[in-house]
Design a protein around this motif. Structure first.
Motif: not given
Length: 297
Positions: A254-262
């Motif tokens: 939702q917040y475009f935090q790709t580092d946390i997603m990966v």
């Protein structure tokens, strides 16, 4: 020529061979292949290094691609950015709060699913009436995708832990049942006859003959069940959940935090690798003969 005394354990195999119509062994040396046909297992550090080489190469390529600019940091973050994000989550307690919930869900679901799969697979494999009553129902349930039953489970049981555990248990039970059923059904009938000749009752026959013969197939089912359970965990946690790695991924999206997603994807990958290592440990404990020496093909 010095004769070799045959121990009682070897005499047992001689008797069984005679009952099964095979050529009986004459001495202990007949049970061991020639030295020219035996190969020693690789050292532990060599085996570990070879197995780790693939993941290490992927991480190296990821690092080089990020450092050279071939990977856009907005679309796929660099390894150091992912590590920094996980370190920050660990520092404020968010990582462990969500990871512990996911591990608990996976553990409970796998224990329930594997227990059901082993029990039903053994019953349906041993008894014709069990196969007729159990197998058709299990095959119907197996063909229904987990995503199809998820909304229904949420309607029935709400958004608490129960529907999530049921989803994980279903994913673990199906491959466990199939491989246990297959392993039990394919036990050599001559071994069963030999067990009955020695007047073994059903529990003794199961534990001394059927389980050892079907164990490789059972452990294969356990390995597939572990992987399927992690996939079901992702499905269960990506919707209607307040805690878990899946919830952490949804919030990061939702917040475009790709580092946390990966980083969450890496945690799932580490969990899958750990589950596979656990099954390999069980294989070493229950089937050590597979890992010490082998006969050359």
């Amino acid at each position: 020529m010095t004769s070799t005394r045959i121990p009682s354990s070897t005499k047992k195999y001689v008797a069984i061979d005679a009952e099964l119509g095979r050529t009986p062994v004459a001495s202990v040396s007949d049970l061991v292949p020639p030295k020219t046909q035996i190969k020693r297992r690789q050292p532990t550090w060599v085996n570990f290094g070879l197995r780790a080489s693939g993941p290490i190469l992927l991480v190296l390529l990821w690092t080089l691609s990020s450092a050279s600019g071939a990977l856009s940091p907005q679309q796929f973050p660099a390894p150091w950015e992912v590590l920094n994000a996980l370190r920050d989550l660990a520092a404020n307690g968010t990582l462990w709060a969500n990871l512990s919930v996911s591990l608990q869900r996976a553990f409970i679901g796998i224990i329930i699913g594997v227990s059901i799969g082993f029990t039903l697979g053994t019953i349906s494999g041993l008894f014709r009436i069990g196969d007729q009553l159990i197998d058709p129902t299990v095959q119907i349930i197996r063909t229904v995708p987990v995503l199809a039953v998820t909304p229904l489970l949420i309607i029935w049981f709400g958004i608490d832990e129960l529907p999530k555990i049921i989803i994980i248990a279903l994913a673990a039970a199906m491959p466990t049942y199939i491989n246990t059923h297959l392993g039990v059904r394919h036990v050599d009938s001559k071994l069963l006859e030999s067990g009955r000749v020695h007047e073994l009752n059903t529990p003794q026959l199961v534990w001394t003959v059927i389980v050892p013969e079907a164990l490789p197939q059972m452990l294969l089912g356990l390995r597939i069940a572990m992987t399927g359970s992690l996939l079901a965990l992702v499905v269960a946690e990506l919707s209607n959940t307040r805690l878990g790695i899946g919830f952490l991924m949804t919030s990061a999206q939702q917040y475009f935090q790709t580092d946390i997603m990966v980083g969450c994807i890496l945690l799932y990958a580490i969990a899958g690798l750990s589950a596979d290592a656990f099954v390999r440990f069980l294989e070493r404990v229950f089937m050590p003969y597979k890992f010490h020496r082998g006969v050359k093909k």
